[in-house]
Design an enzyme around this catalytic site. Structure first.
Site, mmCIF file in Angstrom:
data_model
loop_
_atom_site.group_PDB
_atom_site.id
_atom_site.type_symbol
_atom_site.label_atom_id
_atom_site.label_comp_id
_atom_site.label_asym_id
_atom_site.label_seq_id
_atom_site.Cartn_x
_atom_site.Cartn_y
_atom_site.Cartn_z
ATOM 1 N N LYS A 169 5.573 0.761 -0.199
ATOM 2 C CA LYS A 169 4.454 0.080 0.463
ATOM 3 C C LYS A 169 3.208 0.253 -0.388
ATOM 4 O O LYS A 169 2.717 1.365 -0.578
ATOM 5 C CB LYS A 169 4.247 0.658 1.861
ATOM 6 C CG LYS A 169 3.126 0.010 2.644
ATOM 7 C CD LYS A 169 3.048 0.623 4.039
ATOM 8 C CE LYS A 169 1.934 0.019 4.864
ATOM 9 N NZ LYS A 169 1.863 0.632 6.223
ATOM 10 N N LYS A 181 6.919 -3.888 0.639
ATOM 11 C CA LYS A 181 5.761 -4.555 1.227
ATOM 12 C C LYS A 181 4.576 -4.439 0.279
ATOM 13 O O LYS A 181 4.262 -3.330 -0.167
ATOM 14 C CB LYS A 181 5.439 -3.875 2.568
ATOM 15 C CG LYS A 181 4.231 -4.406 3.299
ATOM 16 C CD LYS A 181 3.970 -3.592 4.556
ATOM 17 C CE LYS A 181 2.771 -4.154 5.310
ATOM 18 N NZ LYS A 181 2.443 -3.349 6.511
#
Length: 326
Positions: free
Chosen positions: A196, A249
């Site tokens: 992330k 992400k």
């Protein structure tokens, strides 16, 4: 031309049927995960200004949305909770009657076959907006782990099928796996936000989830967008700690990372088509600059081609309809 030797690649593009026969990558409804923002209170249905078509919903408006998701054949939803009250330790995240816990029970009572994924983080529940406990302006790693494990157990007790921790504290998968196992939830998988990045693409989400940090930023715990090799370290540590799936992400600016992780690890990979990616497409489509359907389907195919097994996307309902048309 008889003296020129070259490949005739167009032979395999000569008709729609021919192109379909040699098509390499497919997008299916079963690949989709739909994000839902559930809010405490009653009679709340607020469209997120920066995310047209995405709503903050109280439980009394949730059933219609869930019915539509099920009818469209989308197999899973991920829940993001928005509490009325926040505090320094994110009590609402692990309260037995927190908004995600109540929404999970609500959904499972009506559609037990629908997979409910619980986002496991503190930022929506803390008054400072960070994903862990804080001391001054320092985000504390180890003291946050107990709270995160407690949150995951509470979500599993409410009926969540998958725990999806997104906080990026070091050791969060190990702490949550231990907490789940000790509470008797050894069969609940962890879908870790293992890779992330500290991305500028999250802006609309922070509006939707009311989770913007009240000081500083998240660069001390989310990854530097410049780094590629760091993704291997993050993914490997989460896998070793017990992650069953890995989320990457954002997606569009990190397709190389999706491919890297796919080439090196054999567990399921989820591409998170984040809020900023969604908002840009929506804005351009509303201005008539792009064909929304074509751009969305091409983008999601790119994520699948890069190696994603599933895609978490706010376009999921539209995509399910478009795939049905095909």
């Amino acid at each position: 031309m008889t003296q020129v030797n070259f490949q005739r690649h167009r032979r395999l593009r000569s008709s729609a049927t021919m192109r379909a026969m040699v098509k390499e990558t497919y997008l299916h409804k079963e690949d989709l995960i739909y994000g839902l923002f559930v809010v405490e209170g009653q009679n709340i249905k607020r469209e997120v200004p920066s995310m047209p078509g995405v709503w903050q919903l109280s439980l009394d408006h949730l059933e219609e949305e869930i019915n539509e998701v099920v009818e469209l054949g989308i197999p899973a939803v991920i829940l993001f909770g928005i509490p009325i009250e926040k505090d320094a330790v994110g009590t609402g995240a692990y309260h037995d009657h927190g908004i995600i816990q109540e929404a999970t029970r609500f959904i499972k009572e009506r559609h037990p076959e629908l997979l409910v994924i619980a986002d496991t983080c503190l930022c929506e529940y803390t008054d400072h907006g960070h994903c862990g406990l804080v001391e001054g302006e320092t985000i504390l790693n180890d003291p946050s782990l107990d709270i995160l494990a407690r949150t995951a157990v509470s979500q599993a007790q409410a009926g969540a099928d998958i725990i999806a921790p997104s906080n990026m504290m070091d050791g969060f998968v190990a702490a949550i796996r231990k907490g789940l196992d000790e509470a008797g939830f050894e069969n609940i998988p962890i879908m870790s936000y293992g890779v992330k990045y500290a991305s500028a693409y999250y802006g609309p989400f922070r509006d939707a989830a009311d989770g913007a940090p009240q000081f500083g930023d998240r660069k001390t715990y989310q990854m530097d967008p410049a780094n590629r090799l760091e993704a291997f370290r993050e993914a490997e540590s989460d896998i070793n700690e017990g992650a069953d799936m890995i989320i990457i992400k954002p997606a569009l600016a990190y397709l190389d990372i999706i491919r890297d992780v796919r080439n090196n690890y054999n567990l399921p990979i989820i591409a998170y088509n984040v809020s900023g990616e969604y908002a840009m497409v929506k804005a351009a489509a509303q201005n008539g600059w792009i064909d929304e359907k074509s751009v969305v389907l091409e983008s999601l195919l790119g994520m699948k081609r890069a190696g994603a097994d599933m895609i978490l996307t706010y376009h999921a309902k539209d995509v399910a309809r478009w795939l049905e048309e095909k």
